[in-house]
Design a protein around this motif. Structure first.
Motif, PDB file in Angstrom:
ATOM      1  N   MET B   1      43.557  35.001  43.899  1.00  0.00           N
ATOM      2  CA  MET B   1      43.382  35.223  45.282  1.00  0.00           C
ATOM      3  C   MET B   1      43.307  36.650  45.651  1.00  0.00           C
ATOM      4  O   MET B   1      43.435  37.378  44.965  1.00  0.00           O
ATOM      5  N   TRP B   2      43.440  37.084  46.946  1.00  0.00           N
ATOM      6  CA  TRP B   2      43.188  38.198  47.327  1.00  0.00           C
ATOM      7  C   TRP B   2      44.274  39.129  47.097  1.00  0.00           C
ATOM      8  O   TRP B   2      45.444  38.735  47.087  1.00  0.00           O
ATOM      9  N   TYR B  48      28.817  45.197  47.118  1.00  0.00           N
ATOM     10  CA  TYR B  48      27.564  45.313  46.321  1.00  0.00           C
ATOM     11  C   TYR B  48      27.428  46.776  45.958  1.00  0.00           C
ATOM     12  O   TYR B  48      26.825  47.088  44.856  1.00  0.00           O
ATOM     13  N   GLU B 216      19.069  44.396  34.081  1.00  0.00           N
ATOM     14  CA  GLU B 216      19.769  44.315  35.524  1.00  0.00           C
ATOM     15  C   GLU B 216      20.065  45.757  36.254  1.00  0.00           C
ATOM     16  O   GLU B 216      20.186  45.637  37.571  1.00  0.00           O
ATOM     17  N   ARG B 258      25.359  45.072  34.884  1.00  0.00           N
ATOM     18  CA  ARG B 258      24.863  44.918  36.307  1.00  0.00           C
ATOM     19  C   ARG B 258      24.811  46.436  37.053  1.00  0.00           C
ATOM     20  O   ARG B 258      23.917  46.394  37.876  1.00  0.00           O
ATOM     21  N   GLN B 274      29.156  41.740  34.463  1.00  0.00           N
ATOM     22  CA  GLN B 274      29.651  40.480  34.804  1.00  0.00           C
ATOM     23  C   GLN B 274      30.890  40.272  34.021  1.00  0.00           C
ATOM     24  O   GLN B 274      31.473  39.049  34.565  1.00  0.00           O
ATOM     25  N   ARG B 276      33.363  41.592  34.181  1.00  0.00           N
ATOM     26  CA  ARG B 276      34.328  42.229  35.141  1.00  0.00           C
ATOM     27  C   ARG B 276      35.100  43.368  34.534  1.00  0.00           C
ATOM     28  O   ARG B 276      35.990  43.867  35.002  1.00  0.00           O
ATOM     29  N   ASN B 297      35.889  39.910  39.391  1.00  0.00           N
ATOM     30  CA  ASN B 297      34.494  39.223  39.074  1.00  0.00           C
ATOM     31  C   ASN B 297      33.397  40.608  39.001  1.00  0.00           C
ATOM     32  O   ASN B 297      34.013  41.617  38.721  1.00  0.00           O
ATOM     33  N   THR B 298      32.216  40.112  39.000  1.00  0.00           N
ATOM     34  CA  THR B 298      31.171  41.032  38.434  1.00  0.00           C
ATOM     35  C   THR B 298      31.105  42.431  39.216  1.00  0.00           C
ATOM     36  O   THR B 298      31.427  42.516  40.488  1.00  0.00           O
ATOM     37  N   TYR B 300      29.206  45.299  40.680  1.00  0.00           N
ATOM     38  CA  TYR B 300      27.925  45.474  40.970  1.00  0.00           C
ATOM     39  C   TYR B 300      27.487  47.028  41.179  1.00  0.00           C
ATOM     40  O   TYR B 300      26.264  47.240  41.380  1.00  0.00           O
ATOM     41  N   PHE B 316      32.153  41.882  43.267  1.00  0.00           N
ATOM     42  CA  PHE B 316      32.024  40.712  43.970  1.00  0.00           C
ATOM     43  C   PHE B 316      33.348  40.104  44.496  1.00  0.00           C
ATOM     44  O   PHE B 316      33.626  39.320  45.139  1.00  0.00           O
ATOM     45  N   ARG B 318      35.679  41.360  46.057  1.00  0.00           N
ATOM     46  CA  ARG B 318      35.470  41.889  47.560  1.00  0.00           C
ATOM     47  C   ARG B 318      36.637  42.972  47.565  1.00  0.00           C
ATOM     48  O   ARG B 318      37.045  43.619  48.676  1.00  0.00           O
TER      49      ARG B 318
END
Lengths: 452, 329
Positions: B1-2, B48, B216, B258, B274, B276, B297-298, B300, B316, B318
């Protein structure tokens, strides 16, 4: 959250649809005396009534990344996630569901959900039926049908509440239409426009308790709504709407701030920001908690759209990036809900279903996404006295199609009706021509024998 | 979760973060005591891009929530939001003087904003499909972008105007970067090539075809002697652009690479994947010297601040993390 006047959207009969639906969303219209008496009798029974919480994963969740992993499939099919063992021997879930994996004994997983009509819409998950060739007035949403058949549990809560927020994708924000069940059985939609607070066109709840203002408002509305024969029984409806508004119980149920902060934290929080492309709902775990509170207040059916699961790939994130974003949030929210229901002794009475409109393509596309796949999908079921800790159905080695026990959407609804005490073989609702319709097609009207 | 401690300003207290890093050791690299980012900032959707202002006092972040946020560094105070894009924002860059912000969005527009007020100054369009990346020339006079229409494009900043369309890639352009002298543009594509273009005329200068899988990310070193390219094959290839510099391959990531960012002074490269993780590489030794975990997550975007003291990563998941780079490299 209840607005009587609001913006006008005139139907061809001159009735303001929104105004009417907002009131009609209280779900009290068209009640027969026996229904009201039953409601009265049931008043105060708290959470012991049978009920359903439906979680709609807008866009279609990837079955092969959640509950039907295919680790032996070629890389372009199996994806990035590994299976993990659950607390039920022989059942594996995806690695993003660690909490659900330890609660698999309380879940029933359908791996062979078939019959999707293959379009982006909440309709099939809300009604069980195809949107094509509908009877006069249209198929009612499950909650509207329940409202029509069973009426309210008590005087202070509507039978059907949809927590769907407004979305740019209207096919997903659809809270469920009352159809031929009658507009009075439309869902109460506290998260959609015009229902941001429990006030009546600026009249506060406190002032509302001086009932004259409300009555004046309702009398004004009565002149309009009585033009439509669909709106029978409005005296009872008015009274019920009045009781709901003045009791404050619904408002209190919707006010998550009144919940224990520690428990709210367990549910996982989240954001009201729309997910993904910006056209779907948010990933807000308070909805799970509010759903439980609404059930406690007497609501029979609570539906909620959760996140955006239509993951076609970059540049809006790959299927797997979005899965890492959404699935852990669902994992937390759903497992906390199930724990919470059990801790409150509600788990045998509350059925929970989690699903989307279809599955996703077994083969990963060049953008790292999975596209629409109506041939097979998955559903999670829990509570309601169902036999859990089992998998129903199976798919082939690439999760492309059902190889065992195909289950139709309507069979899931037949099971939910059964759990509510409604026999789909007997219950009918007349359409607008007066022709009675069974809630479920005859061939699918038996509840899933594996579950009941 | 966040993150549990998300505040209105989007900051999460570092001590609640489970992030550790590895520091270089003579015989390789090893885990050191648990560490934490200086800041963890949040958007309401995937992030991003993250870019520092030239003075390092501001950080701009671009998100799939359609917004750009500007943050004070090092306090982490959220000072400005750019609203107006109709879809996710893939890249944001400060102008060299810090007065402008340049953005590129999935809504197919490239926009220029007043970095103090947040007012939009100009808007350009040209891509026929989703843009994926954008870069600003070192002198701030040109922008370049890449997109799902397989094109890279050059844009003039003042006056805002469309420039040459760089055609040649056969699949989506994932990353673009200007050379330090501003004369060349590198583009990395899903067609597994890296192409070098004249930033003035848009003419294709060279095609690098050593990758077997989609490329990428791409970045020039500060001195322009190296070009780094991160690939779906999990490697980073170093192309020597001057005769005395040898090529090489950096291996270690467990997923597609990435994002890339060179340290402005030291021979260090940061990469985001990706898988992480953020990894730090010694360019001299051609080996990994550190790893930052904690994103879910990835990654970016990775970017050192202009003075090299900070490292920002956008994910990703957030969140954006800002690290004390001096303690890492």
């Amino acid at each position: 959250m209840l607005s009587i006047s609001g913006e006008n959207y005139r139907l061809c009969d001159g009735i303001s649809r929104r105004s009417f639906l907002t009131i009609g969303g209280l779900g009290m219209g068209g009640l027969s005396l026996p229904q009201l008496l039953r409601a009265e009798a049931a008043s105060g029974t708290g959470s012991s009534h049978k009920s359903v919480i439906m979680v709609f994963l807008s866009g279609g969740p990837p079955h092969q990344d959640m509950v039907d992993l295919k680790p032996e499939a070629p890389a372009e099919y199996r994806g990035e996630f590994q299976p993990i063992h659950t607390n039920v021997p022989g059942i594996d879930f995806g690695e993003l569901m660690p909490k659900m994996s330890q609660m698999a004994d309380r879940l029933a997983v359908i791996r062979s959900l078939v019959g999707s009509e293959g379009r982006h819409a909440a309709f099939q998950c809300l009604t069980g039926h195809s949107s094509r060739n509908q009877p006069s007035g249209g198929w009612p949403a499950f909650g509207s049908a329940v409202s029509r058949v069973q009426g309210p549990v008590n005087r202070y809560s509507p039978a059907f509440v949809s927590l769907n927020p407004n979305m740019r994708g209207k096919f997903w924000s659809d809270p469920g239409q009352a159809g031929f069940a009658g507009l009075a059985h439309a869902p109460f939609t506290p998260n959609q426009s015009g229902t941001a607070n429990l006030s009546l066109d600026g009249i506060s709840l406190d002032k509302l308790r001086a009932r004259e203002a409300l009555i004046n408002r309702i009398d004004g509305l009565r002149d309009q709504v009585e033009k439509n024969r669909v709106l029978d029984g409005l005296d009872a409806y008015y009274q019920q709407a009045f009781d709901i508004l003045t009791s404050g119980r619904l408002a209190e149920a919707l006010d998550v701030e009144k919940e224990d902060p520690a428990l709210r934290q367990r549910y996982g929080g989240g954001t009201h920001e729309v997910a993904g492309y910006g056209d779907a709902g948010d990933l807000h775990n308070d909805y799970f908690l509010v759903a439980r509170r609404l059930i406690e207040a007497g609501v029979r059916v609570v539906t909620m759209a959760y996140g955006r699961w239509d993951w076609h790939g970059r540049p809006h994130g790959t299927n797997f990036e979005n899965a890492r974003d959404h699935i852990p949030a669902l994992d937390t929210g759903l497992t906390t809900l199930l724990e919470d229901l059990r801790e409150r002794g509600m788990d045998k009475d509350v059925s929970v279903v989690v699903w989307g409109e279809f599955g996703r393509t077994p083969k990963i596309n060049p953008k790292g996404g999975r596209d629409h796949w109506p041939r097979v999908a998955c559903a999670l079921l829990a509570g309601g006295g169902m036999r859990t800790g089992q998998i129903i159905g199976a798919t082939n080695s690439r999760a492309e199609y059902a190889t065992e026990r195909p289950v139709n959407f309507q069979e899931v609804f037949a099971t939910l009706y059964h759990n509510l005490g409604i026999d789909p073989h007997l219950a009918t609702i007349p359409d607008l021509t007066g022709r009675p319709h069974y809630l479920i097609d005859h061939e699918f009207a038996d509840p899933l024998p594996e579950l009941v | 979760m966040w993150p549990a401690a998300t505040k209105a300003a989007g900051i999460v207290h570092p001590t609640r973060s489970r992030i550790r890093h590895h520091l270089a050791a003579r015989d390789g690299y090893f885990a050191m005591a648990s560490s934490a980012p200086l800041l963890r900032l949040t958007h309401n959707n995937a992030v991003y891009w993250a870019a520092f202002s030239a003075d390092g006092k501001r950080l701009a972040t671009a998100s799939l929530d359609n917004k750009v946020k500007v943050w004070d560094v090092p306090t982490g105070d959220h000072t400005l939001t750019l609203k107006g894009h109709g879809d996710g924002v893939c890249t944001v860059e400060f102008s060299p003087d810090g007065k402008l912000l340049h953005t590129c969005s999935l809504d197919k527009s490239v926009r220029i904003w007043n970095a103090e007020t947040g007012a939009q100054i100009s808007q350009l369009q040209g891509h026929q499909n989703y843009p994926t990346c954008m870069a600003l020339s070192p002198d701030g006079t040109q922008m370049a972008s890449g997109a799902f229409d397989n094109d890279a494009r050059l844009w003039n900043v003042s006056p805002a105007a469309n420039g040459p369309v760089l055609k040649g890639h056969t699949q989506v352009v994932n990353s673009v970067h200007f050379s330090p002298d501003g004369l060349q543009l590198a583009s990395a594509s899903h067609d597994s090539t890296v192409r070098l273009w004249s930033a003035e005329s848009g003419a294709l200068l060279k095609t690098l075809t050593e990758h077997a899988e989609p490329v990428e990310s791409v970045a020039f070193s500060p001195g322009g002697e190296l070009l780094a390219a991160g690939s779906r094959d999990r490697t980073i290839r170093l192309y020597g652009l001057k005769s005395e510099v040898t090529a090489g391959t950096l291996e270690g990531h467990d997923g597609p690479v990435r994002s890339l960012g060179f340290h402005p002074v030291k021979p260090i490269l940061a990469s985001g994947s990706q898988d992480r993780t953020i990894r730090l590489w010694s360019i001299e030794d051609r080996r990994q010297i550190g790893q930052l975990d904690g994103h879910r997550n990835t990654i970016y975007s990775v970017r050192f601040s202009p003075n090299g003291k900070l490292l920002a990563a956008a994910s990703f998941d957030r969140t954006i993390t800002v690290w004390d780079a001096e303690s890492l490299v």
